[in-house]
Design an enzyme around this catalytic site. Structure first.
Site, short mmCIF file in Angstrom:
data_model
loop_
_atom_site.label_atom_id
_atom_site.label_comp_id
_atom_site.label_asym_id
_atom_site.label_seq_id
_atom_site.Cartn_x
_atom_site.Cartn_y
_atom_site.Cartn_z
CG ASP A 263 -0.17 -0.20 2.52
OD1 ASP A 263 -0.49 -1.16 3.26
OD2 ASP A 263 0.76 0.58 2.80
CG ASP B 62 3.05 -6.58 -1.72
OD1 ASP B 62 2.68 -5.92 -0.74
OD2 ASP B 62 2.42 -7.60 -2.13
CG ASP C 297 7.86 -15.57 -1.59
OD1 ASP C 297 7.53 -16.76 -1.60
OD2 ASP C 297 7.98 -14.89 -0.54
N GLY C 298 8.77 -12.18 -0.81
CA GLY C 298 9.75 -11.61 0.12
C GLY C 298 10.65 -12.68 0.73
CG ASP D 66 3.56 -3.27 5.96
OD1 ASP D 66 3.39 -2.29 5.18
OD2 ASP D 66 2.65 -3.75 6.66
CB SER D 67 3.83 -9.82 5.83
OG SER D 67 3.66 -10.31 7.15
CB THR D 68 -1.19 -10.51 4.90
OG1 THR D 68 -0.27 -11.31 4.14
CG2 THR D 68 -1.85 -9.50 3.98
CD GLU D 69 -4.25 -11.28 10.94
OE1 GLU D 69 -4.68 -10.26 11.46
OE2 GLU D 69 -4.58 -12.43 11.29
N PRO E 143 0.23 -16.58 1.41
CG PRO E 143 0.21 -14.65 0.10
CD PRO E 143 -0.69 -15.68 0.72
#
Ligand code: SAM
Length: 278
Positions: free
Chosen positions: A87, A107, A138-139, A156-159, A163
């Site tokens: 974002d 991201d 892919d980080g 700063d990833s999703t839960e 992925p």
């Protein structure tokens, strides 16, 4: 309650609900279900797989706390990596530090970047800055391929679902240590202690086994589960509690201050217990 409401079930028995003005975009990307909605209370909001990612009204808390705590801990951060963060909010905050020469964002989902630029322009405002390099990938793989590269890394990833699962593993944190320079440090968002205490406890234990300095800090984020959010910092040399207070005054923020920097590490007892291995 008339009108259209969005509810995020934060556990099987508890959630938050908010009134929607209009749905701006929905799409099943290659990695997650992406929704962009306009809400009465919080303005435009990004959802991924039905979870609140960011809103234009409260985003500054999270993005300032992910970026400025580590960047004022490192004495001279020049090269920074953001894993996730499509974002653009963390990137916007990183660029407030003149010492940063290059900020790399990796991201996995280019659609998050695309629709954040379109519907969250205040948040994604710096993704095209000349100091920024945006990679779609892919980080986990980027970290595996990086050696002695970065001063600061921000996850700063999703839960830990889909992925992002592998971004909360000990192997990933060992990879981060390898990708950091000899005095580097990293921070990862580590969810909330009310519903994800086990995650916080296990991440802290893993990071502590790799980094000589490991600390947890918090911030209040009203649209995130429980509102009490945590961040785990792992550092090879520099202690966030020994950061230079004078340097923190020079920056334009709405949440982060020098006093908040230090106070955010003061934990209530039930949180202290999660980090003391109890
Ligand atoms: N602030 C939010 C939070 O704390 O949940 C995170 C926001 S940011 C939009 C999360 C980003 O992580 C998403 O854009 C998603 O595509 C990205 N992501 C998830 N797994 C990833 C991976 N393995 N590599 C890179 N990015 C990933």
């Amino acid at each position: 309650m008339s009108g259209l409401w969005f509810t995020e079930k934060q556990t099987e028995h508890f959630g938050i609900t908010m009134k929607i003005k209009q749905t701006l975009h929905t799409e099943q990307t290659d990695f997650q279900y992406l929704e962009m909605v306009d809400t009465e209370q919080w303005g435009n909001m990004l959802l991924l797989d039905g979870m609140v990612m960011t809103t234009v009204k409260d985003e500054f808390v999270y993005h300032e706390m992910v970026a400025h705590v580590p960047l004022f801990t490192h004495p001279n951060p020049e090269k920074v990596l953001v894993v996730g963060g499509g974002d653009g909010g963390v990137i916007r905050e990183i660029l407030k530090h003149p010492s940063v020469k290059k900020a790399v964002l990796v991201d996995i989902d280019e659609k998050v970047i695309e629709y954040s630029k379109k519907f969250l322009p205040q948040i994604a405002s710096k993704l095209d800055d000349p100091r920024v390099e945006v990679q779609v990938g892919d980080g986990f793989m980027h970290i595996a391929e990086s050696n002695d590269e970065y001063d600061v890394i921000m996850v700063d990833s999703t839960e830990p679902v889909g992925p992002a699962v592998q971004l909360f593993t000990k192997g990933f944190y060992a990879g981060i240590a390898k990708a950091l320079k000899e005095d580097g440090l990293f921070v990862a968002q580590t969810d909330n202690p009310w519903f994800k205490a086990d995650l916080i406890r296990s991440v802290h234990k893993d990071v502590k086994e790799i980094f000589p300095i490991t600390r947890l800090y918090t911030a209040n984020i009203p649209t995130y589960p429980s509102g009490l959010w945590t961040f785990t910092i792992g550092s090879k040399k520099h202690d966030p509690l020994k950061a230079e207070k004078d340097k923190m005054k020079e920056i334009d923020t709405k949440y982060y201050t020098a006093d908040i920097h230090f106070a955010s590490f003061v934990l209530p007892r039930f949180l202290e217990k999660l980090t003391s291995g109890e």
